[in-house]
Design a protein around this motif. Structure first.
Motif, PDB file in Angstrom:
ATOM      1  N   ALA A 274      38.504   3.682  39.591  1.00  0.00           N
ATOM      2  CA  ALA A 274      37.865   3.931  38.293  1.00  0.00           C
ATOM      3  C   ALA A 274      37.078   5.241  38.324  1.00  0.00           C
ATOM      4  O   ALA A 274      37.090   6.011  37.351  1.00  0.00           O
ATOM      5  N   ASN A 275      36.407   5.511  39.440  1.00  0.00           N
ATOM      6  CA  ASN A 275      35.649   6.760  39.564  1.00  0.00           C
ATOM      7  C   ASN A 275      36.575   7.970  39.571  1.00  0.00           C
ATOM      8  O   ASN A 275      36.267   9.006  38.966  1.00  0.00           O
ATOM      9  N   VAL A 276      37.714   7.846  40.257  1.00  0.00           N
ATOM     10  CA  VAL A 276      38.687   8.943  40.275  1.00  0.00           C
ATOM     11  C   VAL A 276      39.237   9.183  38.872  1.00  0.00           C
ATOM     12  O   VAL A 276      39.395  10.327  38.430  1.00  0.00           O
ATOM     13  N   LEU A 277      39.521   8.106  38.149  1.00  0.00           N
ATOM     14  CA  LEU A 277      40.014   8.238  36.777  1.00  0.00           C
ATOM     15  C   LEU A 277      38.994   8.965  35.900  1.00  0.00           C
ATOM     16  O   LEU A 277      39.343   9.861  35.128  1.00  0.00           O
ATOM     17  N   SER A 278      37.730   8.581  36.024  1.00  0.00           N
ATOM     18  CA  SER A 278      36.677   9.206  35.216  1.00  0.00           C
ATOM     19  C   SER A 278      36.547  10.693  35.521  1.00  0.00           C
ATOM     20  O   SER A 278      36.267  11.496  34.625  1.00  0.00           O
ATOM     21  N   ASP A 279      36.760  11.060  36.778  1.00  0.00           N
ATOM     22  CA  ASP A 279      36.663  12.467  37.170  1.00  0.00           C
ATOM     23  C   ASP A 279      37.907  13.258  36.800  1.00  0.00           C
ATOM     24  O   ASP A 279      37.935  14.482  36.948  1.00  0.00           O
ATOM     25  N   SER A 280      38.949  12.560  36.320  1.00  0.00           N
ATOM     26  CA  SER A 280      40.232  13.213  36.034  1.00  0.00           C
ATOM     27  C   SER A 280      40.600  13.099  34.554  1.00  0.00           C
ATOM     28  O   SER A 280      41.762  12.919  34.208  1.00  0.00           O
ATOM     29  N   HIS A 281      39.596  13.161  33.689  1.00  0.00           N
ATOM     30  CA  HIS A 281      39.730  13.125  32.231  1.00  0.00           C
ATOM     31  C   HIS A 281      40.426  11.872  31.697  1.00  0.00           C
ATOM     32  O   HIS A 281      41.033  11.891  30.629  1.00  0.00           O
ATOM     33  N   PHE A 282      40.360  10.753  32.436  1.00  0.00           N
ATOM     34  CA  PHE A 282      40.810   9.460  31.930  1.00  0.00           C
ATOM     35  C   PHE A 282      39.594   8.559  31.716  1.00  0.00           C
ATOM     36  O   PHE A 282      38.514   8.795  32.269  1.00  0.00           O
ATOM     37  N   VAL A 283      39.788   7.511  30.925  1.00  0.00           N
ATOM     38  CA  VAL A 283      38.748   6.508  30.715  1.00  0.00           C
ATOM     39  C   VAL A 283      39.235   5.203  31.342  1.00  0.00           C
ATOM     40  O   VAL A 283      40.231   4.632  30.887  1.00  0.00           O
ATOM     41  N   PRO A 284      38.581   4.716  32.404  1.00  0.00           N
ATOM     42  CA  PRO A 284      39.002   3.432  32.988  1.00  0.00           C
ATOM     43  C   PRO A 284      38.633   2.286  32.060  1.00  0.00           C
ATOM     44  O   PRO A 284      37.783   2.432  31.172  1.00  0.00           O
ATOM     45  N   ILE A 285      39.275   1.144  32.250  1.00  0.00           N
ATOM     46  CA  ILE A 285      38.889  -0.015  31.450  1.00  0.00           C
ATOM     47  C   ILE A 285      37.461  -0.406  31.828  1.00  0.00           C
ATOM     48  O   ILE A 285      36.996  -0.109  32.930  1.00  0.00           O
ATOM     49  N   PRO A 286      36.722  -1.063  30.929  1.00  0.00           N
ATOM     50  CA  PRO A 286      35.314  -1.387  31.200  1.00  0.00           C
ATOM     51  C   PRO A 286      35.134  -2.218  32.469  1.00  0.00           C
ATOM     52  O   PRO A 286      36.010  -3.004  32.854  1.00  0.00           O
ATOM     53  N   TYR A 287      33.985  -2.048  33.096  1.00  0.00           N
ATOM     54  CA  TYR A 287      33.689  -2.708  34.366  1.00  0.00           C
ATOM     55  C   TYR A 287      33.851  -4.222  34.275  1.00  0.00           C
ATOM     56  O   TYR A 287      34.469  -4.846  35.148  1.00  0.00           O
ATOM     57  N   ASN A 288      33.302  -4.837  33.220  1.00  0.00           N
ATOM     58  CA  ASN A 288      33.370  -6.298  33.120  1.00  0.00           C
ATOM     59  C   ASN A 288      34.805  -6.787  32.950  1.00  0.00           C
ATOM     60  O   ASN A 288      35.167  -7.871  33.425  1.00  0.00           O
ATOM     61  N   VAL A 289      35.648  -5.990  32.290  1.00  0.00           N
ATOM     62  CA  VAL A 289      37.057  -6.359  32.131  1.00  0.00           C
ATOM     63  C   VAL A 289      37.762  -6.279  33.478  1.00  0.00           C
ATOM     64  O   VAL A 289      38.549  -7.162  33.846  1.00  0.00           O
ATOM     65  N   ARG A 290      37.471  -5.222  34.239  1.00  0.00           N
ATOM     66  CA  ARG A 290      38.061  -5.092  35.573  1.00  0.00           C
ATOM     67  C   ARG A 290      37.651  -6.255  36.473  1.00  0.00           C
ATOM     68  O   ARG A 290      38.477  -6.811  37.214  1.00  0.00           O
ATOM     69  N   GLN A 291      36.378  -6.628  36.404  1.00  0.00           N
ATOM     70  CA  GLN A 291      35.892  -7.721  37.241  1.00  0.00           C
ATOM     71  C   GLN A 291      36.604  -9.031  36.919  1.00  0.00           C
ATOM     72  O   GLN A 291      36.989  -9.783  37.823  1.00  0.00           O
ATOM     73  N   GLN A 292      36.793  -9.304  35.631  1.00  0.00           N
ATOM     74  CA  GLN A 292      37.463 -10.542  35.235  1.00  0.00           C
ATOM     75  C   GLN A 292      38.921 -10.546  35.679  1.00  0.00           C
ATOM     76  O   GLN A 292      39.428 -11.554  36.192  1.00  0.00           O
ATOM     77  N   LEU A 293      39.595  -9.412  35.513  1.00  0.00           N
ATOM     78  CA  LEU A 293      40.988  -9.322  35.939  1.00  0.00           C
ATOM     79  C   LEU A 293      41.111  -9.496  37.448  1.00  0.00           C
ATOM     80  O   LEU A 293      42.028 -10.173  37.936  1.00  0.00           O
ATOM     81  N   GLN A 294      40.194  -8.902  38.195  1.00  0.00           N
ATOM     82  CA  GLN A 294      40.240  -9.027  39.649  1.00  0.00           C
ATOM     83  C   GLN A 294      40.021 -10.470  40.091  1.00  0.00           C
ATOM     84  O   GLN A 294      40.671 -10.948  41.030  1.00  0.00           O
TER      85      GLN A 294
END
Length: 306
Positions: A274-294
């Protein structure tokens, strides 16, 4: 449908701009391991291939990774030639077959920004079309035409900030201009140059690839219709589709392989990616959504019989 395919073609064509080959293959091998066939959108390749390679080595897996455009990857996915793909799927486009499970992964977006001293806080897609488009029924060139009282005949100065690898301009044209053209008076600049102008010129308005971190720049909320609510480009608003400028990237895999490949999806949904995506002009899915999916993926992977 033709407009969607044209947008797809413009996205696929970005591989040249990215200085990536249109097609490359990475094979990560372990003896006697089952081969997992993965396609990665060439727009995402720089951000995720290293993670996949490291994960394959850690788990003693064999990955065959192809970096290709999303449209051919989708065709291969539906033809059963892939086990997993990271692909862009625009709204109203062809979806993978029902044999595949989709997990949201990231978004590309277009940010609309003005100088902090500009009194405008929100704008509709219709007015953006009139400001940036070349063949719009509503052609706007003065700030007073957007409703700023006291601005008289002050001209709007539309600009576009561009980053290598970003598709923010193509996305804007697809959503706001229905794949039409930008008017000739719009200045196309490198992103840093655009940020410099916006931070110093109260009459400028810009399409940007990322959310600017500058106290002299204000990001506008955008409304889909003139009288509908406007939404800021927060992670949640982008994820849930309230903010209109977004291109969605998904992790797609065979439903039958979810228990076996859940650990790969979990790795892709990690904080580090997610951090790499943010640094590469992408928007990662929200943290809480990622946590639930994981959490869901962890439960499914535990069902695999060792």
């Amino acid at each position: 449908m033709q407009a969607i395919r044209n947008f797809y073609k413009s996205v696929i064509g970005m591989s040249v701009y990215l200085k990536l080959p249109i097609f490359f293959s990475v094979l990560i091998c372990c003896m006697n391991a089952k081969e997992v066939r993965i396609a990665v959108s060439d727009l995402l390749a720089d951000t995720v291939v290293d993670t996949l390679m490291l994960h394959a080595q850690e788990k003693d897996l064999q990955f065959k990774i192809d970096s290709i455009g999303s449209l051919p990857a989708l065709d291969k996915l539906n033809a059963g030639e892939l086990d997993m793909a990271l692909i862009a799927i625009p709204r109203r486009s062809t979806q993978p077959s029902s044999n595949y499970q989709l997990y949201p992964f990231a978004y590309s977006t277009s940010i609309i920004a003005v100088n902090v001293n500009n009194p405008l806080d929100e704008i509709s897609i219709n007015r953006l079309s009139g400001t940036f488009g070349s063949h719009e029924e509503l052609s706007l060139s003065k700030w007073s035409e957007i409703g700023l009282s006291g601005w008289g005949n002050r001209s709007i100065k539309p600009i576009v900030g561009q980053l290598e690898g970003s598709i923010s301009l193509e996305l804007f044209k697809h959503v706001a201009l229905e794949d039409g053209k930008i008017r000739s008076t719009v200045s196309l600049l490198k992103n840093n140059a655009a940020l410099s102008i916006i931070s110093n010129d109260v009459a400028a308005i810009a399409i940007l690839p990322t959310n600017p971190q500058d106290r002299y720049i204000k990001v506008l909320s955008v409304a889909k219709e003139q009288d509908s609510p406007a939404f800021e480009p927060s992670d949640d608003n982008i994820h849930y589709g309230d903010y209109p400028f977004r291109l969605s990237f998904y992790i797609a895999l065979l439903k039958s392989e979810v228990p076996n490949l859940a650990h790969v999806v979990e790795a892709l949904l990690s904080d580090s990616v997610a951090n790499v995506l943010s640094d590469s002009h992408f928007v990662p899915i929200p943290y809480n959504v990622r946590q639930q999916l994981q959490m869901d993926l962890t439960l499914r992977s535990k069902r695999v019989v060792k």
